[in-house]
Design an enzyme around this catalytic site. Sequence first.
Site, PDB file in Angstrom:
ATOM      1  N   ASP A  11      39.046  34.743  51.514  1.00  0.00           N
ATOM      2  CA  ASP A  11      39.903  35.049  50.366  1.00  0.00           C
ATOM      3  C   ASP A  11      39.655  36.514  49.986  1.00  0.00           C
ATOM      4  O   ASP A  11      38.731  37.142  50.506  1.00  0.00           O
ATOM      5  CB  ASP A  11      39.554  34.135  49.182  1.00  0.00           C
ATOM      6  CG  ASP A  11      40.413  34.428  47.962  1.00  0.00           C
ATOM      7  OD1 ASP A  11      41.635  34.622  48.128  1.00  0.00           O
ATOM      8  OD2 ASP A  11      39.874  34.493  46.842  1.00  0.00           O
ATOM      9  N   SER A  12      40.443  37.013  49.048  1.00  0.00           N
ATOM     10  CA  SER A  12      40.237  38.391  48.596  1.00  0.00           C
ATOM     11  C   SER A  12      38.946  38.528  47.795  1.00  0.00           C
ATOM     12  O   SER A  12      38.499  39.641  47.566  1.00  0.00           O
ATOM     13  CB  SER A  12      41.412  38.814  47.718  1.00  0.00           C
ATOM     14  OG  SER A  12      41.437  38.013  46.561  1.00  0.00           O
ATOM     15  N   CYS A  74      43.645  31.686  50.538  1.00  0.00           N
ATOM     16  CA  CYS A  74      44.301  32.717  49.744  1.00  0.00           C
ATOM     17  C   CYS A  74      45.806  32.484  49.837  1.00  0.00           C
ATOM     18  O   CYS A  74      46.387  32.546  50.924  1.00  0.00           O
ATOM     19  CB  CYS A  74      43.932  34.089  50.305  1.00  0.00           C
ATOM     20  SG  CYS A  74      44.791  35.445  49.500  1.00  0.00           S
ATOM     21  N   GLU A 153      37.583  37.861  38.697  1.00  0.00           N
ATOM     22  CA  GLU A 153      36.647  38.717  39.436  1.00  0.00           C
ATOM     23  C   GLU A 153      35.624  39.364  38.492  1.00  0.00           C
ATOM     24  O   GLU A 153      34.544  39.744  38.903  1.00  0.00           O
ATOM     25  CB  GLU A 153      37.403  39.795  40.230  1.00  0.00           C
ATOM     26  CG  GLU A 153      38.238  39.238  41.383  1.00  0.00           C
ATOM     27  CD  GLU A 153      37.406  38.802  42.603  1.00  0.00           C
ATOM     28  OE1 GLU A 153      36.507  39.544  43.006  1.00  0.00           O
ATOM     29  OE2 GLU A 153      37.672  37.707  43.130  1.00  0.00           O
ATOM     30  N   CYS A 185      47.291  30.085  43.356  1.00  0.00           N
ATOM     31  CA  CYS A 185      46.318  31.147  43.669  1.00  0.00           C
ATOM     32  C   CYS A 185      44.961  30.474  43.573  1.00  0.00           C
ATOM     33  O   CYS A 185      44.677  29.772  42.588  1.00  0.00           O
ATOM     34  CB  CYS A 185      46.443  32.281  42.654  1.00  0.00           C
ATOM     35  SG  CYS A 185      45.123  33.519  42.837  1.00  0.00           S
ATOM     36  N   HIS A 187      42.193  31.605  42.905  1.00  0.00           N
ATOM     37  CA  HIS A 187      41.359  32.045  41.782  1.00  0.00           C
ATOM     38  C   HIS A 187      41.609  31.190  40.531  1.00  0.00           C
ATOM     39  O   HIS A 187      40.749  31.095  39.669  1.00  0.00           O
ATOM     40  CB  HIS A 187      41.669  33.502  41.418  1.00  0.00           C
ATOM     41  CG  HIS A 187      41.001  34.522  42.293  1.00  0.00           C
ATOM     42  ND1 HIS A 187      41.362  34.718  43.599  1.00  0.00           N
ATOM     43  CD2 HIS A 187      39.989  35.402  42.028  1.00  0.00           C
ATOM     44  CE1 HIS A 187      40.610  35.705  44.111  1.00  0.00           C
ATOM     45  NE2 HIS A 187      39.777  36.126  43.178  1.00  0.00           N
TER      46      HIS A 187
HETATM   47  N1  DGL Z   1      42.979  34.064  45.591  1.00  0.00           N
HETATM   48  C1  DGL Z   1      44.056  34.672  46.247  1.00  0.00           C
HETATM   49  C2  DGL Z   1      45.315  33.857  46.188  1.00  0.00           C
HETATM   50  O1  DGL Z   1      45.190  32.652  46.297  1.00  0.00           O
HETATM   51  C3  DGL Z   1      44.176  36.158  46.143  1.00  0.00           C
HETATM   52  C4  DGL Z   1      44.476  36.720  44.830  1.00  0.00           C
HETATM   53  C5  DGL Z   1      44.470  38.223  44.820  1.00  0.00           C
HETATM   54  O2  DGL Z   1      43.559  38.823  45.403  1.00  0.00           O
HETATM   55  O3  DGL Z   1      45.365  38.814  44.215  1.00  0.00           O
HETATM   56  O4  DGL Z   1      46.404  34.338  46.084  1.00  0.00           O
END
Ligand code: DGL
Length: 268
Positions: A11-12, A74, A153, A185, A187
């Site tokens: 993931d990011s 992600c 984050e 997402c 996150h």
């Molecule tokens: N967690 C990721 C997603 O599901 C990436 C979010 C991001 O880095 O903007 O989209």
Amino acid sequence: MRKSRRIAVFDSGFGGLTVLAELQRTLPTANFYYLGDSARAPYGTKGPETIARYGRECVAFLMRCDPDLIVVACNTVSSIALEELTALSPVPLIGTIEPAIDVALRRSTRGRFGVLGTRATISSGAYQKGIESKRPGAYVHAVPCPLFVPLVEEGLTDCKVTAEAVRMYLQPVVDSGVDTVVLGCTHYPLLLPALSRFFGSDVALIQCSKAIADRVAEMLRIGSEEVSAGEISFFTTDDVERFNLLGSYFLGGVRVSAELVRLDSGHT
Ligand code: DGL
């Protein structure tokens, strides 16, 4: 005893930990390799070409761990580049979009969906098209929530600023009378206390992690012959201490000891 399965996840940043936690609960004997590209997060505010390149670099790095399968934890990468990454990856890839849509379709009573995601995910239309193709006539209210990823984050998952961002982005979603909201997402499950409080119990909040874990188990056919507990290796592209601290917090106290890695060839 059969050799333990090797599952790579990326993931990011910290969001994919919500998927990793579920994978580990479902498949405790597998070995996991988790890459959080925190140095370049958020992905969701970048353009499609950049996001696809980040995805390729994550896959290339994780291939060094010799995985049986890669989970693209992600939504941003999944919505933009899953097809491309699948075509170039020597091992199977699982993304987030389809599993999340399948759960949402099963849960919805009135066919009124909210979809929350990064700007890139929502602009791609992946969720909107996916839901409408499987449930024609469905109402889909899709909203980009670009401040959510930086809040996570920063570890700001349940505070006044978060509550205000939630209200600002999501009041129109509530007002449109949705019955099911997809957290598009990885996150966003880390914001669950704030999101559940805001939406209340009449709206189902959908995350993809359980559906992904079940699919991975099915694909790798992990059976009872494997008995030893697996391990998790963590990799990050940014400050290791911060990753260890927040990663451990998000994983409910699991000890995290990440290795610092570089993915790009000099440019971000
Ligand atoms: N967690 C990721 C997603 O599901 C990436 C979010 C991001 O880095 O903007 O989209």
